[in-house]
Design a protein around this motif. Structure first.
Motif, PDB file in Angstrom:
ATOM      1  N   TYR A 133      -3.908   7.188  -2.477  1.00 17.57           N
ATOM      2  CA  TYR A 133      -4.002   5.809  -1.977  1.00 17.57           C
ATOM      3  C   TYR A 133      -3.776   4.850  -3.138  1.00 17.57           C
ATOM      4  O   TYR A 133      -4.414   4.978  -4.194  1.00 17.57           O
ATOM      5  CB  TYR A 133      -5.371   5.542  -1.339  1.00 17.57           C
ATOM      6  CG  TYR A 133      -5.477   4.154  -0.782  1.00 17.57           C
ATOM      7  CD1 TYR A 133      -4.936   3.855   0.458  1.00 17.57           C
ATOM      8  CD2 TYR A 133      -6.090   3.135  -1.502  1.00 17.57           C
ATOM      9  CE1 TYR A 133      -5.009   2.560   0.977  1.00 17.57           C
ATOM     10  CE2 TYR A 133      -6.169   1.851  -0.993  1.00 17.57           C
ATOM     11  CZ  TYR A 133      -5.627   1.570   0.242  1.00 17.57           C
ATOM     12  OH  TYR A 133      -5.693   0.302   0.741  1.00 17.57           O
ATOM     13  N   GLU A 134      -2.856   3.907  -2.944  1.00 12.49           N
ATOM     14  CA  GLU A 134      -2.528   2.926  -3.976  1.00 12.49           C
ATOM     15  C   GLU A 134      -2.413   1.539  -3.348  1.00 12.49           C
ATOM     16  O   GLU A 134      -1.972   1.421  -2.219  1.00 12.49           O
ATOM     17  CB  GLU A 134      -1.182   3.254  -4.630  1.00 12.49           C
ATOM     18  CG  GLU A 134      -1.042   4.665  -5.117  1.00 12.49           C
ATOM     19  CD  GLU A 134       0.374   4.988  -5.569  1.00 12.49           C
ATOM     20  OE1 GLU A 134       1.124   4.059  -5.959  1.00 12.49           O
ATOM     21  OE2 GLU A 134       0.744   6.175  -5.538  1.00 12.49           O
ATOM     22  N   GLU A 135      -2.772   0.520  -4.112  1.00 10.81           N
ATOM     23  CA  GLU A 135      -2.516  -0.876  -3.735  1.00 10.81           C
ATOM     24  C   GLU A 135      -1.851  -1.560  -4.915  1.00 10.81           C
ATOM     25  O   GLU A 135      -2.333  -1.456  -6.049  1.00 10.81           O
ATOM     26  CB  GLU A 135      -3.809  -1.612  -3.380  1.00 10.81           C
ATOM     27  CG  GLU A 135      -4.463  -1.137  -2.106  1.00 10.81           C
ATOM     28  CD  GLU A 135      -5.736  -1.904  -1.771  1.00 10.81           C
ATOM     29  OE1 GLU A 135      -6.067  -2.896  -2.460  1.00 10.81           O
ATOM     30  OE2 GLU A 135      -6.421  -1.491  -0.818  1.00 10.81           O
ATOM     31  N   TRP A 136      -0.744  -2.272  -4.626  1.00 10.60           N
ATOM     32  CA  TRP A 136       0.039  -2.976  -5.648  1.00 10.60           C
ATOM     33  C   TRP A 136       0.249  -4.421  -5.228  1.00 10.60           C
ATOM     34  O   TRP A 136       0.352  -4.718  -4.040  1.00 10.60           O
ATOM     35  CB  TRP A 136       1.395  -2.276  -5.831  1.00 10.60           C
ATOM     36  CG  TRP A 136       1.242  -0.898  -6.374  1.00 10.60           C
ATOM     37  CD1 TRP A 136       1.093   0.264  -5.660  1.00 10.60           C
ATOM     38  CD2 TRP A 136       1.182  -0.538  -7.744  1.00 10.60           C
ATOM     39  NE1 TRP A 136       0.948   1.314  -6.520  1.00 10.60           N
ATOM     40  CE2 TRP A 136       1.000   0.862  -7.803  1.00 10.60           C
ATOM     41  CE3 TRP A 136       1.272  -1.250  -8.941  1.00 10.60           C
ATOM     42  CZ2 TRP A 136       0.903   1.548  -9.004  1.00 10.60           C
ATOM     43  CZ3 TRP A 136       1.170  -0.565 -10.132  1.00 10.60           C
ATOM     44  CH2 TRP A 136       0.992   0.821 -10.157  1.00 10.60           C
ATOM     45  N   ARG A 174      -3.979   2.692 -13.732  1.00  9.23           N
ATOM     46  CA  ARG A 174      -4.945   1.626 -13.447  1.00  9.23           C
ATOM     47  C   ARG A 174      -4.874   0.487 -14.455  1.00  9.23           C
ATOM     48  O   ARG A 174      -5.376  -0.600 -14.183  1.00  9.23           O
ATOM     49  CB  ARG A 174      -6.358   2.205 -13.387  1.00  9.23           C
ATOM     50  CG  ARG A 174      -6.588   3.018 -12.126  1.00  9.23           C
ATOM     51  CD  ARG A 174      -7.961   3.631 -12.089  1.00  9.23           C
ATOM     52  NE  ARG A 174      -8.190   4.343 -10.835  1.00  9.23           N
ATOM     53  CZ  ARG A 174      -9.260   5.079 -10.593  1.00  9.23           C
ATOM     54  NH1 ARG A 174     -10.215   5.194 -11.506  1.00  9.23           N
ATOM     55  NH2 ARG A 174      -9.378   5.704  -9.434  1.00  9.23           N
ATOM     56  N   SER A 204       0.452   5.250   0.607  1.00 17.13           N
ATOM     57  CA  SER A 204      -0.486   6.218   1.152  1.00 17.13           C
ATOM     58  C   SER A 204       0.236   7.540   1.316  1.00 17.13           C
ATOM     59  O   SER A 204       1.402   7.571   1.706  1.00 17.13           O
ATOM     60  CB  SER A 204      -0.989   5.717   2.509  1.00 17.13           C
ATOM     61  OG  SER A 204      -1.805   6.675   3.125  1.00 17.13           O
ATOM     62  N   CYS A 229      -1.409  -3.292 -10.480  1.00 16.35           N
ATOM     63  CA  CYS A 229      -2.125  -2.193  -9.830  1.00 16.35           C
ATOM     64  C   CYS A 229      -3.524  -2.654  -9.443  1.00 16.35           C
ATOM     65  O   CYS A 229      -4.328  -3.043 -10.283  1.00 16.35           O
ATOM     66  CB  CYS A 229      -2.222  -0.989 -10.749  1.00 16.35           C
ATOM     67  SG  CYS A 229      -3.122   0.397 -10.018  1.00 16.35           S
ATOM     68  N   LYS A 230      -3.808  -2.628  -8.154  1.00 15.53           N
ATOM     69  CA  LYS A 230      -5.132  -3.008  -7.652  1.00 15.53           C
ATOM     70  C   LYS A 230      -6.017  -1.778  -7.454  1.00 15.53           C
ATOM     71  O   LYS A 230      -7.193  -1.793  -7.780  1.00 15.53           O
ATOM     72  CB  LYS A 230      -5.006  -3.749  -6.322  1.00 15.53           C
ATOM     73  CG  LYS A 230      -4.221  -5.031  -6.413  1.00 15.53           C
ATOM     74  CD  LYS A 230      -5.007  -6.055  -7.142  1.00 15.53           C
ATOM     75  CE  LYS A 230      -4.348  -7.411  -7.002  1.00 15.53           C
ATOM     76  NZ  LYS A 230      -4.979  -8.391  -7.863  1.00 15.53           N
ATOM     77  N   VAL A 231      -5.450  -0.726  -6.856  1.00 16.46           N
ATOM     78  CA  VAL A 231      -6.167   0.523  -6.584  1.00 16.46           C
ATOM     79  C   VAL A 231      -5.192   1.666  -6.808  1.00 16.46           C
ATOM     80  O   VAL A 231      -4.031   1.589  -6.384  1.00 16.46           O
ATOM     81  CB  VAL A 231      -6.679   0.584  -5.119  1.00 16.46           C
ATOM     82  CG1 VAL A 231      -7.353   1.916  -4.829  1.00 16.46           C
ATOM     83  CG2 VAL A 231      -7.607  -0.571  -4.814  1.00 16.46           C
ATOM     84  N   TYR A 232      -5.673   2.719  -7.468  1.00 15.59           N
ATOM     85  CA  TYR A 232      -4.866   3.923  -7.651  1.00 15.59           C
ATOM     86  C   TYR A 232      -5.832   5.085  -7.627  1.00 15.59           C
ATOM     87  O   TYR A 232      -6.620   5.271  -8.553  1.00 15.59           O
ATOM     88  CB  TYR A 232      -4.109   3.870  -8.977  1.00 15.59           C
ATOM     89  CG  TYR A 232      -2.984   4.866  -9.072  1.00 15.59           C
ATOM     90  CD1 TYR A 232      -1.751   4.592  -8.494  1.00 15.59           C
ATOM     91  CD2 TYR A 232      -3.150   6.075  -9.727  1.00 15.59           C
ATOM     92  CE1 TYR A 232      -0.710   5.491  -8.578  1.00 15.59           C
ATOM     93  CE2 TYR A 232      -2.117   6.978  -9.813  1.00 15.59           C
ATOM     94  CZ  TYR A 232      -0.891   6.691  -9.250  1.00 15.59           C
ATOM     95  OH  TYR A 232       0.145   7.590  -9.326  1.00 15.59           O
ATOM     96  N   ALA A 233      -5.815   5.855  -6.530  1.00 15.63           N
ATOM     97  CA  ALA A 233      -6.823   6.890  -6.352  1.00 15.63           C
ATOM     98  C   ALA A 233      -6.235   8.154  -5.730  1.00 15.63           C
ATOM     99  O   ALA A 233      -5.417   8.075  -4.811  1.00 15.63           O
ATOM    100  CB  ALA A 233      -7.938   6.368  -5.455  1.00 15.63           C
ATOM    101  N   ILE A 263       0.862  -1.177   0.000  1.00 16.00           N
ATOM    102  CA  ILE A 263       0.000   0.000   0.000  1.00 16.00           C
ATOM    103  C   ILE A 263       0.898   1.226   0.000  1.00 16.00           C
ATOM    104  O   ILE A 263       1.880   1.287   0.743  1.00 16.00           O
ATOM    105  CB  ILE A 263      -0.923   0.028   1.239  1.00 16.00           C
ATOM    106  CG1 ILE A 263      -1.940  -1.108   1.159  1.00 16.00           C
ATOM    107  CG2 ILE A 263      -1.629   1.378   1.361  1.00 16.00           C
ATOM    108  CD1 ILE A 263      -2.814  -1.241   2.389  1.00 16.00           C
TER     109      ILE A 263
END
Length: 100
Positions: A53-56, A30, A5, A35-39, A3
């Motif tokens: 916020y990012e999830e990889w 995205r 943040s 890449c799971k989340v990129y906001a 993550i």
């Protein structure tokens, strides 16, 4: 899972100029492998503040992201808009469970 943040702090005027480059960055990122989340979200309580916020999937996919052409274009847009204070932290996640 990794993550990322953090925050981006600049002026509201600069954020207005960065809206389109930010949208292009988000859309391209995205599509990246891992890449799971990129906001990015503008904070409604603090002018000029964006929450990131990012999830990889892994550190490797995050590292590949930092070398992507659209990330370079984003940095150029940031510079052209007068810069910003960006603070990011990496969180290594051992497990995830549903809440509620």
């Amino acid at each position: 899972m990794i993550i990322v943040s953090g925050t981006l702090k600049t002026t509201d005027q600069a954020l207005d100029a960065l809206t389109e480059p930010m949208r292009r960055l988000i859309e391209a990122t995205r599509q990246e492998s891992g890449c799971k989340v990129y906001a990015f979200a503008r904070d409604v309580s603090e002018p000029g503040l964006v929450r990131i916020y990012e999830e990889w999937d892994s550190r490797e996919t995050l590292t590949a992201h930092t070398k992507a052409a659209h990330v370079g274009a984003w940095h150029e847009a940031l510079d052209a808009a007068g810069g910003a204070a960006v603070t990011l932290q990496i969180v290594n996640v051992a497990s995830v469970e549903a809440f509620g």
